[in-house]
Structures are given as C-alpha cells and as structure tokens.
Design a protein around this motif. Structure first.
Motif, PDB file in Angstrom:
ATOM      1  N   ASN A 156       0.817  -1.217   0.000  1.00  0.00           N
ATOM      2  CA  ASN A 156       0.000   0.000   0.000  1.00  0.00           C
ATOM      3  C   ASN A 156       0.855   1.274   0.000  1.00  0.00           C
ATOM      4  O   ASN A 156       0.326   2.368  -0.089  1.00  0.00           O
ATOM      5  CB  ASN A 156      -0.922   0.011   1.227  1.00  0.00           C
ATOM      6  CG  ASN A 156      -0.146  -0.071   2.528  1.00  0.00           C
ATOM      7  OD1 ASN A 156       0.838  -0.797   2.613  1.00  0.00           O
ATOM      8  ND2 ASN A 156      -0.588   0.650   3.545  1.00  0.00           N
ATOM      9  N   LEU A 157       2.163   1.137   0.091  1.00  0.00           N
ATOM     10  CA  LEU A 157       3.044   2.303   0.080  1.00  0.00           C
ATOM     11  C   LEU A 157       3.466   2.630  -1.345  1.00  0.00           C
ATOM     12  O   LEU A 157       3.396   1.794  -2.256  1.00  0.00           O
ATOM     13  CB  LEU A 157       4.284   2.037   0.935  1.00  0.00           C
ATOM     14  CG  LEU A 157       4.035   1.830   2.440  1.00  0.00           C
ATOM     15  CD1 LEU A 157       5.337   1.468   3.144  1.00  0.00           C
ATOM     16  CD2 LEU A 157       3.419   3.090   3.065  1.00  0.00           C
ATOM     17  N   GLU A 158       3.954   3.877  -1.539  1.00  0.00           N
ATOM     18  CA  GLU A 158       4.404   4.324  -2.853  1.00  0.00           C
ATOM     19  C   GLU A 158       5.630   3.519  -3.299  1.00  0.00           C
ATOM     20  O   GLU A 158       6.428   3.064  -2.482  1.00  0.00           O
ATOM     21  CB  GLU A 158       4.765   5.810  -2.810  1.00  0.00           C
ATOM     22  CG  GLU A 158       3.595   6.738  -2.573  1.00  0.00           C
ATOM     23  CD  GLU A 158       2.660   6.805  -3.775  1.00  0.00           C
ATOM     24  OE1 GLU A 158       3.142   6.561  -4.911  1.00  0.00           O
ATOM     25  OE2 GLU A 158       1.468   7.095  -3.587  1.00  0.00           O
ATOM     26  N   SER A 159       5.775   3.401  -4.611  1.00  0.00           N
ATOM     27  CA  SER A 159       6.896   2.628  -5.163  1.00  0.00           C
ATOM     28  C   SER A 159       8.236   3.180  -4.705  1.00  0.00           C
ATOM     29  O   SER A 159       9.155   2.422  -4.359  1.00  0.00           O
ATOM     30  CB  SER A 159       6.836   2.641  -6.694  1.00  0.00           C
ATOM     31  OG  SER A 159       5.658   2.033  -7.142  1.00  0.00           O
ATOM     32  N   ASN A 160       8.373   4.503  -4.711  1.00  0.00           N
ATOM     33  CA  ASN A 160       9.647   5.103  -4.336  1.00  0.00           C
ATOM     34  C   ASN A 160      10.000   4.797  -2.884  1.00  0.00           C
ATOM     35  O   ASN A 160      11.160   4.527  -2.562  1.00  0.00           O
ATOM     36  CB  ASN A 160       9.613   6.620  -4.547  1.00  0.00           C
ATOM     37  CG  ASN A 160      10.921   7.269  -4.163  1.00  0.00           C
ATOM     38  OD1 ASN A 160      11.968   6.947  -4.711  1.00  0.00           O
ATOM     39  ND2 ASN A 160      10.865   8.186  -3.199  1.00  0.00           N
ATOM     40  N   THR A 161       8.996   4.831  -1.991  1.00  0.00           N
ATOM     41  CA  THR A 161       9.243   4.545  -0.581  1.00  0.00           C
ATOM     42  C   THR A 161       9.726   3.112  -0.411  1.00  0.00           C
ATOM     43  O   THR A 161      10.720   2.848   0.291  1.00  0.00           O
ATOM     44  CB  THR A 161       7.953   4.756   0.240  1.00  0.00           C
ATOM     45  OG1 THR A 161       7.443   6.068  -0.021  1.00  0.00           O
ATOM     46  CG2 THR A 161       8.217   4.599   1.715  1.00  0.00           C
ATOM     47  N   ARG A 162       9.055   2.182  -1.051  1.00  0.00           N
ATOM     48  CA  ARG A 162       9.464   0.782  -0.959  1.00  0.00           C
ATOM     49  C   ARG A 162      10.853   0.573  -1.573  1.00  0.00           C
ATOM     50  O   ARG A 162      11.675  -0.180  -1.040  1.00  0.00           O
ATOM     51  CB  ARG A 162       8.434  -0.105  -1.660  1.00  0.00           C
ATOM     52  CG  ARG A 162       7.047  -0.038  -1.055  1.00  0.00           C
ATOM     53  CD  ARG A 162       6.073  -0.918  -1.824  1.00  0.00           C
ATOM     54  NE  ARG A 162       6.388  -2.332  -1.670  1.00  0.00           N
ATOM     55  CZ  ARG A 162       5.902  -3.282  -2.449  1.00  0.00           C
ATOM     56  NH1 ARG A 162       5.089  -2.967  -3.452  1.00  0.00           N
ATOM     57  NH2 ARG A 162       6.205  -4.540  -2.242  1.00  0.00           N
ATOM     58  N   HIS A 163      11.085   1.254  -2.674  1.00  0.00           N
ATOM     59  CA  HIS A 163      12.383   1.120  -3.334  1.00  0.00           C
ATOM     60  C   HIS A 163      13.513   1.588  -2.421  1.00  0.00           C
ATOM     61  O   HIS A 163      14.564   0.949  -2.334  1.00  0.00           O
ATOM     62  CB  HIS A 163      12.389   1.929  -4.633  1.00  0.00           C
ATOM     63  CG  HIS A 163      13.694   1.852  -5.384  1.00  0.00           C
ATOM     64  ND1 HIS A 163      14.036   0.761  -6.152  1.00  0.00           N
ATOM     65  CD2 HIS A 163      14.736   2.709  -5.462  1.00  0.00           C
ATOM     66  CE1 HIS A 163      15.228   0.963  -6.671  1.00  0.00           C
ATOM     67  NE2 HIS A 163      15.677   2.133  -6.266  1.00  0.00           N
ATOM     68  N   ALA A 202      10.568  -0.819  -9.694  1.00  0.00           N
ATOM     69  CA  ALA A 202       9.781  -2.039  -9.525  1.00  0.00           C
ATOM     70  C   ALA A 202      10.359  -2.887  -8.397  1.00  0.00           C
ATOM     71  O   ALA A 202      11.566  -3.128  -8.340  1.00  0.00           O
ATOM     72  CB  ALA A 202       9.773  -2.843 -10.829  1.00  0.00           C
ATOM     73  N   PRO A 203       9.503  -3.354  -7.476  1.00  0.00           N
ATOM     74  CA  PRO A 203       9.998  -4.140  -6.339  1.00  0.00           C
ATOM     75  C   PRO A 203      10.762  -5.390  -6.751  1.00  0.00           C
ATOM     76  O   PRO A 203      11.738  -5.761  -6.109  1.00  0.00           O
ATOM     77  CB  PRO A 203       8.725  -4.494  -5.577  1.00  0.00           C
ATOM     78  CG  PRO A 203       7.725  -3.474  -5.976  1.00  0.00           C
ATOM     79  CD  PRO A 203       8.050  -3.122  -7.399  1.00  0.00           C
ATOM     80  N   ASP A 204      10.309  -6.062  -7.819  1.00  0.00           N
ATOM     81  CA  ASP A 204      10.992  -7.301  -8.196  1.00  0.00           C
ATOM     82  C   ASP A 204      12.420  -7.033  -8.655  1.00  0.00           C
ATOM     83  O   ASP A 204      13.337  -7.799  -8.350  1.00  0.00           O
ATOM     84  CB  ASP A 204      10.201  -8.063  -9.263  1.00  0.00           C
ATOM     85  CG  ASP A 204       9.933  -7.248 -10.514  1.00  0.00           C
ATOM     86  OD1 ASP A 204      10.008  -6.009 -10.455  1.00  0.00           O
ATOM     87  OD2 ASP A 204       9.633  -7.850 -11.565  1.00  0.00           O
ATOM     88  N   ARG A 205      12.622  -5.923  -9.353  1.00  0.00           N
ATOM     89  CA  ARG A 205      13.981  -5.600  -9.804  1.00  0.00           C
ATOM     90  C   ARG A 205      14.870  -5.230  -8.627  1.00  0.00           C
ATOM     91  O   ARG A 205      16.031  -5.644  -8.541  1.00  0.00           O
ATOM     92  CB  ARG A 205      13.952  -4.455 -10.817  1.00  0.00           C
ATOM     93  CG  ARG A 205      13.396  -4.854 -12.167  1.00  0.00           C
ATOM     94  CD  ARG A 205      13.554  -3.769 -13.192  1.00  0.00           C
ATOM     95  NE  ARG A 205      14.938  -3.375 -13.380  1.00  0.00           N
ATOM     96  CZ  ARG A 205      15.338  -2.532 -14.319  1.00  0.00           C
ATOM     97  NH1 ARG A 205      14.450  -1.986 -15.139  1.00  0.00           N
ATOM     98  NH2 ARG A 205      16.608  -2.217 -14.445  1.00  0.00           N
TER      99      ARG A 205
END
Length: 947
Positions: free
Chosen positions: A260-267, A314-317
């Motif tokens: 549920n968090l933004e991609s940049n935050t997770r990255h 992308a989280p997988d990358r």
C-alpha cells in the motif's frame, strides 16, 4: 521604489499571464539596484497578504548575494533584525521558512566575517522555545546553515547532537520531530569525523520512531529521509550501526513488503537492505538476518509490475539486486534458502512464483558459483522443467537462468550439454519472441565455452539460426547473431561449411544506415570478425576488403557501440592476417586514436529545486546576479564511450603485436595514449592499457633492434612500461588489472631475460611481497565489515595465481641467485598452504614451488622438510590437477633437494603405492624417473613384487 515594488509584487501574483510577465520584467529591472533590498525587507514585514510577504522573501534570497557587500552596516543590521523578527513573529509557516532561507544565505557571509555573532545563540534559544513554530524554524535553519556555515557549528557539535536527539523525541509536535529528522540528515552529510559520526548511533531508535509515525500519517516523503540517513550511516567506514542493524533491517523489510506504500518509498527501503548487503555483510551474518531478508525478497520477485510504474522502482527488480548482492558477499548463507524457495515455488499454481523460482536461481549463480556447481542436477531439473512451462513468463525466466548458468557455472554446465542443448533448441521455436530472445542469449552463453561437444548439434543449430536470421524482427536478429558467433567459436574449423552463407548475410547488415538498424550493424560487424577467426587467413584474405571498407565507413554514423564492435573486428582481422594487416593501418589506427581521445561525456544531474519553484515563484529569480550553487544530485558516465575506449585501446596493442615494424609510425602516439589510459578512472580501460603496453613493447623491440640508437629507445619504452606495471601491482584497486600487470611482468622476464629487469628487481620483489601479504590497494576491504573469518570474502583466485607465477619467473631468470629473494617470499607464500585455506590456494602454492624448485636448483634443498608435509597431503587429493602438481613437485625436490627415498623411506613407499604416484609422475615428467628413484630402485622394485 517601495510603493512601485509593492504593486509589482501584487501584480505578479495575479492569474493573468500577461500581467505576470510585465511585472516580472519590471521586477528584474528594479532588482539591479541595491535599494531593492530595504524595499523587499519592508514588504516582508508589512505586506498585508502572506503570499506577497513570501514572494518578497524569495526575491530577497535571490538578490541578497549580489547586493550584500554594497550595503551599509546600518542597513545590514536592519536586514538581519527584520529577518529575526519575521522568523519569531510571522504567523505564516511558508513566510517563516522563506525568511529562514534568506538567513541561511546571509549567514554564509555575515557569520564567517564575524558580523552576526548572536545568530547561533538565537537559534539555540528558539529550539528550546515553548512555541512549536519557533522550535521548528530553528531546526529548519540548522539544516540549511550546515550547507553554508557548517564549520561554525564545530564548537557546538556536542550541544547540537543533544538538541537534535531531544527534538527527535519531542512528544508535543510532529512538525518538530520531522524538522529534527531533516536536520539530522543535513548534519550527517556535513560530518566527516569518525568519532562524531559514531555518536549518531544513539539516534537510530528515535529516527525509526519518527519514520514509522510519518508512514502512519501518510507522510512517506518524510519517512524516506530516514532511509537517506541510514544510507549515510551504512556507507561510512566508521562502526556506526552496531546491533541497531537489526532494527533497521526489520523496518526496511516491513516497508519493502507493504504494497500500500508508494513505489519510491518501498524502493528506498529495499535499497537500504542492498547497501547493508554490500557494505555491512558481516553484520547481516552476525545478527542472523540473511534468512529473514531472503524470506521477504524472494516473494517480491513474484510481485506483479504496474504497467505505469518506472521499471527502476519495480519491487521485483530491486529485490533481485538485493539477492544478487547478498549472494556475492555471503554465498554460503544464501544458496540453501534460495534452493528451498525455488523448489517450493516451482510447484506453485501462481505462474509469477514459478517465474520467481527460476529467476532466483539465475540471480545467485554468479555469487554462489562454487556451491552451485555441486548442486547442478537438482537446479537444472527445476530450470529445464520451467522451460516447458505453459506460461511465457516462466519459460522466459528459465531461458535467462540457463544463460546465467552458462556464463558462470563453467566448465561443469557444459558437461550437461546432452540435456540442456535440446531444450534450448526447442525454446528457439517458442511462440513468444521474448522467450526466443532469451533463448538466443542462453544459447550464446552456453556454446561459448563448448568445444567438439557441439559438433553433433551443429547442423540443426545452424539450420534454425540461419532461418531465424532471415525472418525475425531486428531485436531477435541481433541476439541470433550473438548466438551464431558463440557457435562459430565453439565449432572452430567445423564451422567452415556455414561461413560463406553467414558472411553473405552479414554484408546486408553491414550497409544499414538507419538509426534503428545500427545495433544490428554492430552485431554483424562483430560476427564477421568471429567467423574470420574460425576460418583463418587463407579463406578470409581474398574476401576481407569489402568488409573492412564497410567497417571503416560505419565510423561516420556516430554510434558508439558500432565503433566499439568495429575496433574488435579490426583486432580479429589483424590477428588472423598478421603482417598482411599492415596495409590497413593508415585507415584503422587514426580511428583507434580518435576513440581513445574521446571525451568521456560525464553527465551531471543538477538539482535546482527550491521553495520558490514549488510555489511558482521561479521565474523572477533567474537572472545573472543569482550566485547560489546548485546541488549535484548524480554523476554518471556514458558507458558506451567507456566500452569504445577499451576496445580501441585493445586494438592498438593488437595492431602493434601483429604488424610490428609496420607499426613504427604510430608507436610514439600509441605509447602516450596507453600510458595515459593506464591511470584511467575505469578499470576496463586500464586493463586493456596494461595488456597493450606489453604488445607495444614487443613491437618496439622489433622496430628498434636493428637501428643504431634503437637500444636506447627500446630501453626507454621498457622503463615506462615497467614503472607502470610496478605501480599498478601495489596501487591499482582492481584485482584483474593487477593480475594482468603481474602476468605481463612474468612474460617480460621470460622474453627478455634477467638483465632487462635487473634495475627493477628490488621494486618487483617488494611489490610481490606486498601482494603475498595481501596488503596491496586491490586487496583492501571496502569497509570495516568486509573482513571475514570464514572465507566468504576470500581473495581473488586469478589475482593470486598471477602473483604466484612471478616466483617461477624470477627463479627461471636468476637460477640459484634467486635464493636470497625466495627466502623473503617463502613464508608469505606458505600462508596460502595452510589447511584452513581453500584447496585452490594449496594447488597454487604447490605448482609455484614445483617450478621454483625446477629453476632455482640446489637451494631448494633447504626447504624440503617444510614442503614434504604439504606435498604428501596434495598427493592424496581427489583432484587430478592437484595430484599432478604434487607429483611434479616431489620429482623436482628429488632432483634438486636430495634423495627423498632415503630421507623418507616409508613415506616414499606410501607415495608410490597409496597414491599411484609412479603413474602420475612418469606421465607428467617421464624424464624424471631416474631422479625420483635415485639409488633405491632395487628396493622399489622389490616392494612392487611383494605387493
């Protein structure tokens, strides 16, 4: 001015674009007058609307730099006082922040000149105020002032740290906690002293608390600051984290897995785990964090991408990067968990997890190479099964994994060619172009290291590849050409029946000029060079000219990759044509010089964003008087140029090696370029320079050997080359470059003898000693946590093989005179023969000592007792190479160190029969049987008859 300026400020804020434009022009004109400063200060304090006051502060920030020195002391005092009042009395937060930004700019000049002694006391006072607004603005100012007057804070550093920690824990205000978090980030960037940095360790729990609160309240952009702080702490060589690494990893994993968090935050969170794996891998091992990390990262490989999402986020990358980094640094701790994940996920009903199962295996194949070699059967069972999966994404991932295996798991993977190649052949006919492309990659990587094993598959392979080359889209044609090149390299002379057809097709590609086709032209140029190497000079020389002509013309198309591959093509042609290549030197050498002298094309990304841009006030502040320094966010280098330079550097050396005397007109300029490139910032270019310098030396020897002053010129080049090699041995930070320098020194000793290197021997010995002690620049850990006590970060095998080869080279050149030098090198070399060392280290030592014994002669006798214990162990090795090296060593010790059969009679018989030594040794050194048996042949024969 004050009245007219007020009207213009109001006009600038109107929605009418024409009115705004007119106001902007007039404001720019008025701003050239120093009197604009008091006028802006007045509006900052008295304007009725916050927007006008904020705009006045923004303009003041931009103009104050150019006008400050022209202001009277009284006016300077007025400005400072007005800004302090604005900060303490202003009700609008944006206006306060804008005023604080002006203070930061003025402080750069006033504080350093001693004109504002009460500023820092004022800020400390504000930071402890009961008013939330004042505490916040004080912290904002502390942040901004670190960029302008950071050194002025040095006497207050302890007090500042205590203040920041207190504000991070401010229970009454989230705004203050956030401002404190930003201030900590600013001070970390400014702080370089290790002792000061260590004190920030106590901040970590509070930083984590603030970050969690920000995430809970939806302020993800603020929470990201915590990751930026952790980034600074992780990259620091000081031991800043301690057991806090557990809390950091736990938080990062929570954020990484929160969809549920933004991609940049997770990255950012995943990136922190990646940095920890790279810089603090031992901490991850110490606190048993590897498995928890993999338990989060492996499932992220199966997370679906959002089509609108930037692939880089992308989280997988990002997860793949983490897994790869941990595998490289901690292979023994990674592979069991990956195998468990892959085994389970390969049976999952969700195709994304089946894809992830083989992707994970492909990712870790580089880092876990030694361990995976022993697990190839179960690993290939999973991957080859995935290659038959009904889902395209799974088949594509399986092809990728096979390509990775083919690249890293050599030579073991080739022994499975009977099961692997048919599967790849089937995949080449897959309905999906993506699967086909990855299958071509796998085929290219797999065939590259094959030999005659490829012959049974050659005809069906070439049938499919040639058909695909004529009917596929451009991207598939490119990977197809790469695969054909690998097949040709493996097949060698057996490829001749297919060469003519391939070369005819390549003519069509080598005349393409459209931008979108230049990648294909580059691949075709490369392939012609590979085919030429297979078929040889006799078949290529009559037909090579049109290909050379097309390659030269390709340089005018301004495509770096095409130029890179063209240099490789020229190098291959020079290698097969030898002196026949001299006719092309006037055409190709200037092209190589041109590429070597290219500008690197550094790309600097400037961050000019600030409050006024965000609020739409940027237009009026862009004039020649603004002196603020932009912040450099990122520096990158055009890698295409680097690859081109490396290829051109390699080409110069090969041109010189193969044309020798004909290269004379280009020798001097080539030496200049190679000397310069030997200190190039990127290791790929340095490596090619180090290799090419040896080739240049060979050419110089041929060029100058018959001229009157030739010996002096040749010695001058030798001196430059040797000085570069000796410096490289201890100062270069890349192991492959250092290894090549060592190999080149050994070759020079072999080619030119001891007299050529005698002036450099002391420095060569010192450099060798430094490398054997693992004290050279390339052998130093990147940070404090890289030192490992169980071998996860062992030295580079290629490097130490090259270093150990120097000892036999010295011995061969010096004979018995090598003895005093060998006495210095013996103990550091024997360190690699300890039982705690990996088998390849002991193999290296035994092989080196055998050659030293062979070439140094009688002085080796003083070391027999020490060496026999080592050699006996190696003769018991299950590895044939180890046994051969040990047998060779025993024979040389017998020859030069006395009759071992006399001194060690029972051990000697044990050698003969338990380890089948006679067969091994006489096969390896048939002339040594007499030395081996000495005067005790009758005892050996009696023993044989007894058994």
């Amino acid at each position: 001015m004050a009245q007219s300026l007020e009207l213009l400020l109001i006009q600038f804020l109107m929605p009418d674009n024409d009115a705004r434009r007119q106001a902007e022009e007039q404001i720019k004109r008025l701003a050239k007058d120093p009197q604009v400063v008091p006028a802006l200060v007045q509006h900052l304090r008295t304007a009725k609307t916050p927007n006008v006051r904020q705009l006045a502060a923004v303009l003041l920030r931009k103009k104050i730099t150019g006008h400050w020195a022209k202001l009277s002391p009284q006016l300077k005092q007025l400005v400072k006082q007005s800004l302090i009042e604005s900060i303490t009395m202003e009700h609008s937060p944006p206006v306060r922040r804008a005023s604080a930004n002006v203070v930061s700019i003025i402080a750069k000049y006033a504080v350093t000149a001693g004109e504002w002694p009460d500023l820092l006391p004022f800020l400390f006072q504000c930071s402890q105020s009961a008013q939330e607004d004042l505490r916040e603005v004080a912290l904002i100012l502390f942040s901004s002032l670190t960029e302008t007057i950071g050194n002025a804070f040095q006497p207050y550093f302890v007090d500042l740290q205590a203040l920041l920690l207190k504000c991070l824990q401010d229970e009454a205000s989230n705004r203050v906690r956030v401002a404190a978090l930003k201030a900590v980030g600013s001070f970390l960037e400014f702080t370089s002293d290790g002792d000061d940095l260590v004190k920030f360790r106590q901040f970590i729990p509070s930083i984590l608390n603030v970050a969690r609160q920000c995430l809970a309240s939806g302020e993800e952009d603020v929470a990201v600051i915590a990751f930026e702080i952790f980034d600074e702490l992780i990259e620091s060589p000081a031991p800043l984290l301690g057991d806090s690494v557990k809390s950091i990893v736990q938080f990062a994993l929570e954020v990484s897995s929160s969809q549920n968090l933004e991609s940049n935050t997770r990255h950012q969170a995943i990136q922190i785990v990646s940095w920890l794996a790279k810089y603090k891998s031992n901490s991850l091992k110490k606190y048993k964090l590897v498995i928890p990390i993999l338990q989060v990262m492996c499932p992220l490989l199966a997370e679906s991408n959002n089509s609108n999402e930037d692939d880089d986020l992308a989280p997988d990358r990002a997860a793949a990067e983490v897994i790869d980094t941990i595998a490289v640094n901690l292979p023994k701790h990674v592979l069991p968990a990956i195998l468990e994940f892959s085994s389970l996920s390969s049976q999952d009903t969700n195709p994304k997890f089946r894809e992830a199962s083989v992707t994970a295996l492909g990712i870790v194949s580089e880092g876990c190479v030694d361990l995976m070699r022993d697990k190839l059967e179960p690993v290939l069972h999973i991957v080859l099964g995935a290659l038959r999966d009904p889902e395209q994404m799974v088949r594509g991932a399986a092809s990728f994994a096979l390509g990775q295996f083919a690249e890293y798991l050599q030579p073991e993977i080739v022994s499975h060619y009977e099961s692997v190649l048919p599967c790849i052949l089937n995949a080449l006919e897959d309905a999906s172009d993506e699967v086909k492309e990855k299958s071509y990659y796998a085929l290219a990587a797999f065939c590259e290291n094959m030999g005659e094993e490829i012959l049974p598959f050659l005809d069906p392979l070439m049938g499919k590849l040639l058909a695909a080359l004529q009917s596929s889209p451009r991207n598939l044609q490119e990977t197809c050409m790469s695969a054909i090149g690998s097949v040709a390299s493996a097949a060698e002379q057996a490829f001749i029946p297919y060469a003519e057809r391939v070369l005819e097709l390549m003519k069509l590609f080598m005349v393409l000029t459209n931008d979108e086709d230049l990648q294909s032209r580059a691949r075709a140029t490369e392939l012609v060079g590979i085919v030429a190497m297979c078929v040889g000079r006799g078949r290529m020389e009559p037909i090579i000219h049109p290909f050379m002509e097309a390659a030269v013309l390709g340089f005018g198309l301004e495509f770096s990759e095409l130029r890179e591959y063209t240099h490789g093509f020229f190098s291959n042609v020079a290698e097969i044509m030898d002196d026949g290549f001299a006719q092309y030197l006037p055409h190709v050498v200037p092209l190589a010089f041109s590429s070597c002298n290219l500008d690197d094309g550094s790309a600097v990304d400037i961050d000019e964003s600030d409050d006024e841009n965000i609020n739409g006030f940027g237009g009026v502040s862009s004039d020649d008087e603004a002196h603020d320094e932009p912040r450099v966010r990122n520096i990158s280098i055009r890698t295409g140029v680097l690859d081109e330079k490396a290829a051109a550097t390699q080409a110069l050396g090969l041109f010189a090696l193969h044309t020798k005397n004909s290269f004379a007109p280009y020798l001097e300029e080539s030496v200049k370029i190679l000397v310069k490139h030997s200190e190039y910032f990127h290791e790929d270019v340095r490596l090619q320079a180090v290799i090419s310098l040896k080739h240049i030396l060979t050419a110089a020897h041929a060029i100058f050997c018959n001229s009157n002053d030739g010996q002096a010129k040749a010695l001058e080049i030798l001196d430059r080359v040797m000085n570069i090699y000796i410096k490289t041995m201890t100062e270069d930070d890349d192991k492959e470059v250092v290894a090549q320098a060592c190999m080149s020194v050994a070759d020079i000793i072999k080619d030119y003898g001891y007299m050529a290197v005698e002036p450099y021997m002391q420095r060569l010995v010192d450099g060798t000693l430094t490398l054997l002690r693992e004290e050279a620049a390339c052998q130093q850990p990147e940070n404090d946590s890289d030192i490992d006590d169980d071998g996860d970060t062992a030295h580079d095998e290629v490097l130490m093989d090259a270093v150990s080869d120097l000892l036999p080279a010295f011995a061969k050149a010096m004979g018995p005179h090598f003895a005093p030098i060998f006495a210095k090198l013996f103990e550091p070399l024997m360190k690699f023969a300890k039982s705690s060392r990996p088998p390849q280290d002991r193999t290296m030592v035994v092989a080196s000592l055998a050659e030293v014994a062979q070439n140094m002669g009688a002085p080796i006798g003083g070391y027999v007792d020490r060496l026999m214990h080592l050699v006996l162990k190696e003769l018991a090795s299950s590895d044939a190479t180890n046994r051969r090296n040990a047998a060779f060593c025993v024979g040389e010790l017998c020859k030069n160190g006395g009759e071992l059969s006399v001194k060690y009679p029972y051990a000697f018989l044990d050698i003969l029969f338990t380890f089948n030594f006679l067969a091994t040794y006489t096969e390896y050194r048939p002339d040594g049987f007499g030395w081996l048996c000495g005067g005790r042949l009758h005892e050996i024969l009696f023993s044989i008859s007894f058994f």
